[in-house]
Design a protein around this motif. Structure first.
Motif, PDB file in Angstrom:
ATOM      1  N   THR A  29       0.833  -1.209   0.000  1.00  0.00           N
ATOM      2  CA  THR A  29       0.000   0.000   0.000  1.00  0.00           C
ATOM      3  C   THR A  29       0.869   1.262   0.000  1.00  0.00           C
ATOM      4  OG1 THR A  29      -0.080   0.106   2.399  1.00  0.00           O
ATOM      5  CG2 THR A  29      -1.872  -1.099   1.295  1.00  0.00           C
ATOM      6  N   TYR A  31      -0.019   5.837   0.194  1.00  0.00           N
ATOM      7  CA  TYR A  31      -1.073   6.860   0.221  1.00  0.00           C
ATOM      8  C   TYR A  31      -0.553   8.245  -0.157  1.00  0.00           C
ATOM      9  CZ  TYR A  31      -2.385   3.118   3.449  1.00  0.00           C
ATOM     10  OH  TYR A  31      -2.590   1.887   4.018  1.00  0.00           O
ATOM     11  N   LEU A  48      -1.065  -0.437  -4.047  1.00  0.00           N
ATOM     12  CA  LEU A  48      -2.488  -0.291  -3.745  1.00  0.00           C
ATOM     13  C   LEU A  48      -2.709   0.956  -2.901  1.00  0.00           C
ATOM     14  CD1 LEU A  48      -5.439  -1.414  -3.601  1.00  0.00           C
ATOM     15  CD2 LEU A  48      -4.748  -2.543  -1.474  1.00  0.00           C
ATOM     16  N   GLY A  50      -4.915   1.863  -0.738  1.00  0.00           N
ATOM     17  CA  GLY A  50      -5.978   1.166  -0.009  1.00  0.00           C
ATOM     18  C   GLY A  50      -6.831   2.139   0.789  1.00  0.00           C
ATOM     19  N   VAL A 222       0.114  -3.922   4.274  1.00  0.00           N
ATOM     20  CA  VAL A 222      -0.017  -2.475   4.480  1.00  0.00           C
ATOM     21  C   VAL A 222       1.372  -1.968   4.879  1.00  0.00           C
ATOM     22  CG1 VAL A 222      -1.041  -0.706   5.977  1.00  0.00           C
ATOM     23  CG2 VAL A 222      -2.472  -2.568   5.072  1.00  0.00           C
TER      24      VAL A 222
END
Ligand code: KIV
Length: 271
Positions: A29, A31, A48, A50, A222
């Protein structure tokens, strides 16, 4: 040389080829842009964005509160930092369930405004109409079965899913259905390793596991959990590769001390 070492840009077709060749797929993940830049210097296959951003970035207890606008902000930030991996953005809770037209509009916004390579949706039979509609616009869809955190209020807990035969049968059926509908891959979260292995063997598209054993075609973690930035989440499946919480705390503590004792900035660190 494996497929993923030869290519300049990972696509859904590359992932399919990796499954055929038995090359494992690594997904993680992200961000934000700065982390994406670090990931881009590795050979990570899929990044990802997420909706775990809801927990990790925003501090919410569940993934439910994060909005489409917020996911788009995170998605666009990550895409700006990635040149090689396939970037997939999670569709947040409430943007695709029960209304396939809204699902398509949400997916189109994600694709237009982030530049990502596809979207991920949680669920099986219940969301197939939305998946179909999104696919009809040429948008690649990744499925997500097993523990689906957007349904936490239905499940009641984050324990392992599909241990009972009925739920395992439904999951096998859902995996087939998502494949037939046209998904390019499926995340399998927190289910028995034997079931994940059966699913992986029974479908042609790659499975990506998290707490689903070693037989999946790939794995996802994650990033903040595997780096040890988050501290209060330690399920059995999580391998911690670092203790960044302690490292960051240590560095900030040294900085504070340097400021307090007038050691920072020194002569070379001023104009
Ligand atoms: O939101 C997320 O990070 C995810 C992974 C746990 C697969 O869906």
């Amino acid at each position: 040389m494996s497929v993923h070492q030869q290519i300049k840009r990972v696509t859904t077709h590359v992932l399919q080829e990796m499954k055929l060749r038995g090359d494992k797929i690594a997904m993680i993940t992200a961000y934000d842009y700065s982390i994406a830049r670090i990931l881009d210097s590795t050979e990570i296959d899929v990044v990802l964005v997420g909706d775990s951003a809801s927990n990790v970035m925003a501090g919410y207890e569940t993934t439910l509160p994060i909005t489409l606008d917020q996911m788009i902000y995170h998605g666009a930030s990550v895409v700006r930092g990635i040149s090689r991996a396939l970037v997939i953005v999670d569709m947040p809770f409430g943007t695709y369930q029960g209304n396939s037209k809204e699902a398509l509009q949400s997916a189109i916004r994600i694709m237009k405004e982030t530049g990502a390579g596809g979207v991920k949706l949680e669920g099986g039979e219940e969301i197939v109409e939305s998946v179909e509609r999104i696919l009809s616009a040429g948008i690649p869809v990744m499925g997500h079965l097993g523990l689906t955190p957007q349904s936490i209020h239905k499940f009641g807990t984050y324990v392992v899913r599909a241990k009972e035969e009925a739920e395992a049968d439904k999951l096998m059926h859902d995996a087939q259905l998502l494949q037939e509908t046209g998904c390019f891959s499926i995340v399998l979260e927190k289910i028995p390793a034997t079931l994940a292995s059966r699913v992986t063997e029974s479908i042609k598209i790659p499975t990506i596991g998290i707490g689903a054993g070693p037989q999946c075609d790939g794995q996802v973690l994650v990033l903040h959990d595997m780096l040890g930035i988050t501290q209060d989440f330690s399920p059995r499946f999580l391998r911690r590769y670092h203790n960044l919480f302690e490292e960051i705390k240590g560095a900030v503590t040294v900085y504070i001390n340097d400021v307090k004792k007038l050691d920072f900035p020194n002569e070379k660190e001023q104009y």
